[in-house]
Design a protein around this motif. Structure first.
Motif, short mmCIF file in Angstrom:
data_model
loop_
_atom_site.label_atom_id
_atom_site.label_comp_id
_atom_site.label_asym_id
_atom_site.label_seq_id
_atom_site.Cartn_x
_atom_site.Cartn_y
_atom_site.Cartn_z
N LEU A 292 0.82 -1.20 0.00
CA LEU A 292 0.00 0.00 0.00
C LEU A 292 0.86 1.26 0.00
CD1 LEU A 292 -2.86 -0.77 2.56
CD2 LEU A 292 -3.05 -0.55 0.09
N ALA A 293 1.91 1.24 0.82
CA ALA A 293 2.66 2.47 1.04
C ALA A 293 3.62 2.79 -0.09
CB ALA A 293 3.40 2.39 2.36
N TYR A 294 4.17 1.77 -0.71
CA TYR A 294 5.23 2.04 -1.69
C TYR A 294 4.78 2.94 -2.83
CZ TYR A 294 9.66 1.23 -4.05
OH TYR A 294 10.90 1.40 -4.61
N PRO A 295 3.70 2.60 -3.53
CA PRO A 295 3.31 3.48 -4.65
C PRO A 295 3.08 4.91 -4.20
CG PRO A 295 2.00 1.48 -4.66
CD PRO A 295 2.75 1.49 -3.38
N MET A 296 2.49 5.03 -3.00
CA MET A 296 2.19 6.37 -2.53
C MET A 296 3.47 7.15 -2.22
SD MET A 296 0.00 7.48 0.81
CE MET A 296 0.99 6.58 1.98
N THR A 297 4.38 6.54 -1.50
CA THR A 297 5.61 7.26 -1.16
C THR A 297 6.46 7.49 -2.40
OG1 THR A 297 6.57 5.13 -0.54
CG2 THR A 297 5.78 6.52 1.24
N TYR A 298 6.39 6.57 -3.34
CA TYR A 298 7.12 6.77 -4.60
C TYR A 298 6.63 8.02 -5.29
CZ TYR A 298 8.56 6.02 -9.43
OH TYR A 298 9.08 6.19 -10.67
N TRP A 299 5.31 8.13 -5.37
CA TRP A 299 4.77 9.27 -6.07
C TRP A 299 5.13 10.57 -5.36
CZ3 TRP A 299 0.95 12.99 -4.99
CH2 TRP A 299 0.64 13.80 -6.08
N ILE A 300 5.00 10.56 -4.03
CA ILE A 300 5.30 11.78 -3.28
C ILE A 300 6.78 12.13 -3.41
CG2 ILE A 300 5.40 12.83 -0.99
CD1 ILE A 300 3.03 11.21 -0.21
N ALA A 301 7.65 11.13 -3.31
CA ALA A 301 9.09 11.43 -3.34
C ALA A 301 9.53 11.93 -4.70
CB ALA A 301 9.86 10.18 -2.95
N PHE A 302 8.94 11.35 -5.76
CA PHE A 302 9.42 11.70 -7.09
C PHE A 302 8.61 12.79 -7.76
CE2 PHE A 302 12.79 8.81 -8.34
CZ PHE A 302 12.81 8.00 -7.23
N TYR A 303 7.34 12.87 -7.45
CA TYR A 303 6.51 13.82 -8.15
C TYR A 303 5.86 14.82 -7.21
CZ TYR A 303 7.02 10.46 -11.90
OH TYR A 303 7.54 9.63 -12.84
N GLY A 304 6.26 14.77 -5.95
CA GLY A 304 5.59 15.65 -5.00
C GLY A 304 6.01 17.09 -5.16
N GLY A 305 7.23 17.30 -5.62
CA GLY A 305 7.68 18.66 -5.85
C GLY A 305 7.65 19.48 -4.58
N ARG A 306 7.06 20.65 -4.71
CA ARG A 306 7.01 21.56 -3.58
C ARG A 306 6.18 21.01 -2.45
NH1 ARG A 306 4.36 26.65 -5.78
NH2 ARG A 306 3.37 25.12 -7.15
N PHE A 307 5.30 20.10 -2.80
CA PHE A 307 4.33 19.67 -1.79
C PHE A 307 4.76 18.46 -1.01
CE2 PHE A 307 1.52 22.73 -3.31
CZ PHE A 307 1.49 22.69 -4.70
#
Lengths: 285, 309, 441
Positions: free
Chosen positions: B103-118
């Motif tokens: 559950l957590a991996y896709p979410m943290t992947y997206w945040i780490a790589f595409y989260g940008g300023r956020f």
């Protein structure tokens, strides 16, 4: 010759793989949508809590049925005997324990992540143990020790001491993971530029690992605020918020608990908003 | 030159990850870990030693108290009696950890790589529900999942579910509860590891490989393995000793070893046997985690990742 | 006194209990081993040195009363303090809302006004074993336990508290109301001869609580709780603390004369019940909210809890006296050793034996009051309410005054039994080894 340069050179010879624009647009939304769903799922009990803080129940304990809207509980938040004290205790302990744990844990994480020294293995092992020990074991053993030493008296101090104790390792591991990935060149360059290793540390290393320190602090804060198991063993007769709620939920929590939970949650949102604004101002990308 | 990044030894000109130090600097690591070391000794190691000591005591609370008597039979007794709960706890935690990682991996992947300023804000969003006591959240789940509560009640009244259907007091409820409660402990280490992966590596890989998936598989995934390891540890081990979810959401058939230990300490006041159980639990955790570390050999990966770029 | 009550204070039994208490105490003193095993002396002993003198358990200084090691005159010297902390079970004290919507306890408020002592009342006790486990480390370490009054049921933990000198003896000269108004069963009970340590708070019985709409047919006996056709699967609650005694009673065994063979019979029934799939969980006081919200269809329950839910909260619930018998128990007010305000505590304890105050409590909690005059006073309250036009309220009060669960006849009492009383460490160990595995899954 770094791998990047090699890669760059190679890309000149071979054009990038063709993209399929239509498909790309669609798949682009999978991950963000998933993240959003997961965040919603994580927050769903919070919505229930928020909703039921307005429940117009006849008695003074939470019921399953939703009776109607009322602001009574919001007006009389602090009326339940024992609840405001427990709430305050938790809010006093969390930042203090997180601060101590972050300082101690960061230093520890630095030492572990960076240096090779005699005793590295044992310390590593102890850190691992500190995480590996189930909370219940730690709680019970701490209780035994406090009782044997007959000092400090079980209460605020013992809770604080215990919270710091179990948080240090979490902070250390978080910081260490970050430190291990740091580019040594940056630090060497900094050392060439600055007079002392200490200055190099503050000007270069610290900012680099700052995200991990912040993550560690947040983790320690949440761990303390949330902690039930260890606190249950060492709190004596000083309830913290989770302890109080656990005791109360047996017969039904008063709606004021939902109110306080909502307040805590709102504080979190506020922190997030402030964070966003601060980041925008700093212009960080 | 284009082999999978992260493998192989660094060229000799690179500095090793850990420094060997000059004479004055040799004290630095000790100075750094000193304060934490002392603290952990007093408030962690000492109590554990005391627990080991207690596990070898015998006697009872109502008659003369406990005496130290090298009572190794405590271990034999509890091992014989509570195998089922031990095994059950490990089963549950394994499921919990795997699900949480997935559950957590896709979410943290997206945040780490595409989260940008956020990035930090998103991280805060994940953590925010956990600003509210987990007891409250679990109670809300207990209420949400109640036999005739908002969800099940509605589904039952329109006939989608049989009347006897229930979620609470089942292993599913317990596992789901533990997963929910431990998700941040999975997400944070993953995030930290993913976030520090240099994005340029990924870009380079994308230039070299034809799809994002391959870039992920060959670059991001291997580099994130230390994070996965940390996340696994931070989730699996505490989850095995959890007892609150089984207490609030479970039934008689879901008793975990944590429940047994808690009861033995706080209800039965049988400190020797309870301590023996705790020691066993700790040892099992140690063995399992060491095995894991050995198989994955994460040390090499971490070192290489740090030295490369 | 009925036959039953007379047998409970059999002098020979009392002698036996006294004898055992003295022996255990001297073991504590002589061996110099702390009850939790954590005194310095015990560590030294482990290292090979002699046990040596040293504190037994942190309390009791061996002067004054030869029996308990406490000096009553010393404990109750001086004026009462300004504050008092009182730990009790939930739903066990009268409650009301004032004009601002704040919840308060009328009887406590009256006490505070009369005495000038402010009372911190917390309903934190959910289960005897659990609460005992929580304060035991404090008591064993000689620390302030945090409470001046606690309420513990007769039985194993009451015995443990008394034998280990973890509760102060009561001063017989400080309870005029008790002496004047207490019921005969509350005076000199078998578990506490001469009320040396406690005074009854309330008494009650353990029977079956039933959600009328949710069961298939009437639930009247213990075996119904093991019948999935009647009560459904995973919808029965069992009271962990009470169930061994309760099951024995319903199997026709008298717990007070039972031994391991009988315990195994009860355990077998409990295991059979678990195998039938009806049991959802084993509870303390937290069964009630589950019964109220419908997660449980039926289960073991305490009389006052169910009556309160039915009469005052309007749940469609019923309290059933099982066909084969019910468990009778007495909850007792105790003053833990190390309490900060024993004088005030004694005052409060006696205050609740004033008939008017006892009535306030009973009207709300619906348990068996240790003050028989409450029955009369409740009827008077009902008549007054009727005159004021509160017919419904008055009817509930009449119901209360006439309920045999609150004011039982001798015939009623004859069908109840107390639980096992002969608690020694060996007995406890055997008991646990037989019954614990059932709830531990």
């Amino acid at each position: 010759m770094s791998t990047i340069e090699v890669a760059a050179r190679t890309s000149e010879d071979h054009p990038p793989a063709p993209l399929n624009p239509a498909r790309r647009r669609w798949t682009r939304f999978i991950l963000p949508a998933y993240t959003l769903l997961l965040i919603l799922y994580l927050a769903s009990p919070i919505f229930m809590m928020f909703l039921y803080s307005f429940n117009d129940i006849p008695g003074d304990r939470q019921a399953a049925k939703f009776f109607g809207f009322t602001l009574d509980w919001w007006k009389n938040v602090f009326n339940i005997p024992g609840l405001p004290d427990a709430f305050r205790t938790s809010l006093e302990i969390a930042p203090v324990s997180a601060a101590f744990a972050t300082v101690l844990g960061t230093l520890l994480g630095l030492a572990l992540g960076r240096y090779r020294f005699r005793g590295l293995r044992p310390v590593d092992f102890v850190i691992f143990l500190a995480i590996a020990v189930p909370e219940i074991v730690l709680g019970a053993s701490l209780l035994s020790m406090f009782v044997l030493a007959e000092f400090p008296p079980l209460g605020f101090i013992t809770i604080l001491l215990s919270h710091v104790g179990f948080s240090i390792a979490f902070v250390a591991v978080t910081v260490r993971a970050r430190v291990q990935g740091l580019d040594r060149n940056l630090e060497d360059a900094a050392q060439d530029l600055f007079a002392t290793p200490l200055a190099a540390f503050f000007k270069v290393t610290l900012p680099l690992i700052a995200p991990a320190i912040l993550a560690g602090f947040l983790l320690a804060f949440v761990l303390s605020l949330d902690d039930f198991v260890i606190t249950n063993f060492v709190a004596g007769q000083t309830p913290t918020f989770p302890l109080w709620v656990y005791g109360a939920q047996r017969i039904g929590i008063p709606p004021q608990v939902n109110v306080m939970g909502t307040l805590l949650f709102s504080a979190g949102i506020l922190a997030a908003v402030v964070n966003v604004l601060a980041q925008r101002r700093r212009g960080r990308g | 030159m284009t082999e999978a990044i992260g493998a192989g030894d660094p060229p000799p000109s690179r500095l090793p990850e850990r420094r060997t130090l000059g004479s004055r600097q040799r004290l630095t690591p000790y100075a750094l870990l000193g304060p934490a070391g002392v603290y952990l000794f007093v408030f962690f190691l000492l109590p554990l030693a005391l627990m080991l000591y207690t596990s070898l005591q015998s006697g009872g609370l109502l008659s003369g108290g406990f005496r130290f008597s090298w009572e190794v039979s405590n271990y034999a007794d509890v091992l014989g009696q509570y195998q089922r709960q031990f095994v059950r706890s490990i089963q549950y935690s394994l499921i919990v950890t795997v699900v949480a990682l997935l559950l957590a991996y896709p979410m943290t992947y997206w945040i780490a790589f595409y989260g940008g300023r956020f990035k930090s804000s998103l991280l805060l969003l994940i953590l925010m529900p956990f600003f509210v006591s987990f007891v409250i959240r679990t109670i809300q789940w207990k209420f949400i999942l109640g036999d005739n509560g908002p969800i099940l009640g509605a589904l039952k009244s329109i006939g989608l579910l049989p009347d006897e259907f229930r979620v609470l007091a089942t292993p599913f409820a317990v596992v789901a509860g533990i997963t929910y409660n431990f998700l941040p402990f999975t997400a944070l280490p993953l995030y930290v590891a993913l976030e520090r992966i240099d994005k340029r590596l990924v870009e380079a890989a994308k230039d070299l490989y034809s799809s994002r998936w391959q870039a992920f598989r060959k670059v991001v995934w291997p580099l994130s393995i230390p994070g996965v390891f940390a996340a696994f540890l931070l989730t699996f081990v505490p989850a095995t000793g959890d007892y609150v979810n089984a207490d609030l959401l479970g039934g008689p058939g879901t008793t975990m070893i944590g429940n047994i230990i808690q009861q033995k300490f706080l209800l039965e006041l049988d400190y020797p046997e309870a301590s023996a159980l705790s020691v066993i639990l700790m040892l099992v955790m140690l063995v399992l985690a060491s095995l894991y570390a050995r198989i994955l050999g994460t040390q090499d990966v971490a070192r290489a990742a740090g030295a490369q770029v | 006194m009925s036959e039953r009550e007379r047998s409970m204070v059999d002098p020979a039994v009392m002698q036996e209990i006294l004898r055992r208490r003295l022996t255990r105490r001297s073991v504590l003193r002589g061996a110099g081993v702390g009850v939790a095993g954590f005194s310095l002396a015990s560590l030294l002993a482990a290292c090979g040195g002699d046990g040596g003198g040293g504190n037994g358990n942190g309390n009791g200084n061996g002067n004054g009363d030869g029996e308990t090691g406490f000096d009553i005159a010393e404990i109750y010297a001086g004026e009462p303090g300004d504050t008092l902390s009182f730990a009790n079970w939930p739903f066990y004290l009268d409650q009301s809302k004032d004009a601002d919507g704040n919840v308060f306890n009328p009887s406590l408020r009256q006490f505070e006004r009369d005495s000038g002592i402010s009372v911190e009342y917390r309903d934190v006790i959910n289960d005897n074993a659990e609460f005992f486990g929580a304060i035991q480390p404090l008591l064993a370490g000689g620390d302030n336990p945090g409470w001046d009054i606690i309420v513990i049921s007769n039985g194993r933990y009451f015995t443990a508290l008394v034998t280990n000198d973890w509760v102060y003896p009561l001063d017989p000269d400080r309870r005029p109301n008790f002496d004047a108004n207490a019921a005969s069963w509350a005076k000199d009970p078998a578990h506490d001869p001469g009320n040396a340590h406690g005074m009854a708070w309330q008494s009650g019985i353990t029977g079956i609580g039933v959600n009328r709409q949710m069961v298939n047919g009437p639930v009247t006996k213990m075996d119904d709780l093991a019948n999935p056709d009647k009560v459904g699967t995973s919808s029965v609650g069992m009271l962990e603390g009470d169930m061994p005694d309760w099951v024995m009673i319903n199997l026709g065994i008298d717990p007070q004369t039972s031994g391991p063979a009988e315990w195994r019979e009860a355990a077998a029934w409990l295991q059979m019940q678990q195998d039938s799939g009806t049991v959802r969980a084993y509870y303390g006081n937290d069964y009630l909210s589950e019964l109220q919200n419908g997660n449980l269809t039926a289960g073991m329950a305490w009389s006052g809890d169910v009556l309160y839910s039915e009469v005052w909260l309007g749940y469609d619930m019923e309290f059933v006296f099982p066909e084969s018998g019910a468990l009778l128990w007495i909850d007792n007010m105790l003053i833990p050793a190390g309490a900060q305000n024993p004088v005030g505590a004694a005052q409060l304890m006696d205050f609740y034996y004033t008939p008017e105050v006892a009535t306030m409590v009973t009207e709300w909690v619906l348990y068996m009051s240790p003050v028989p005059q409450t029955q009369e006073l409740i009827v008077q309250d009902a008549e007054a309410a009727e005159e004021d036009g509160f017919k419904g309220y008055a009817n509930k009060l009449y119901q209360t005054a006439e309920s045999e669960f609150l004011y039982p006849t001798d015939e009623f009492l004859a069908r109840t039994s107390f639980g096992f009383t002969d608690w020694t460490d060996e007995a406890a160990e055997e008991w646990d080894s037989i019954f614990l595995p059932i709830s531990q899954g």
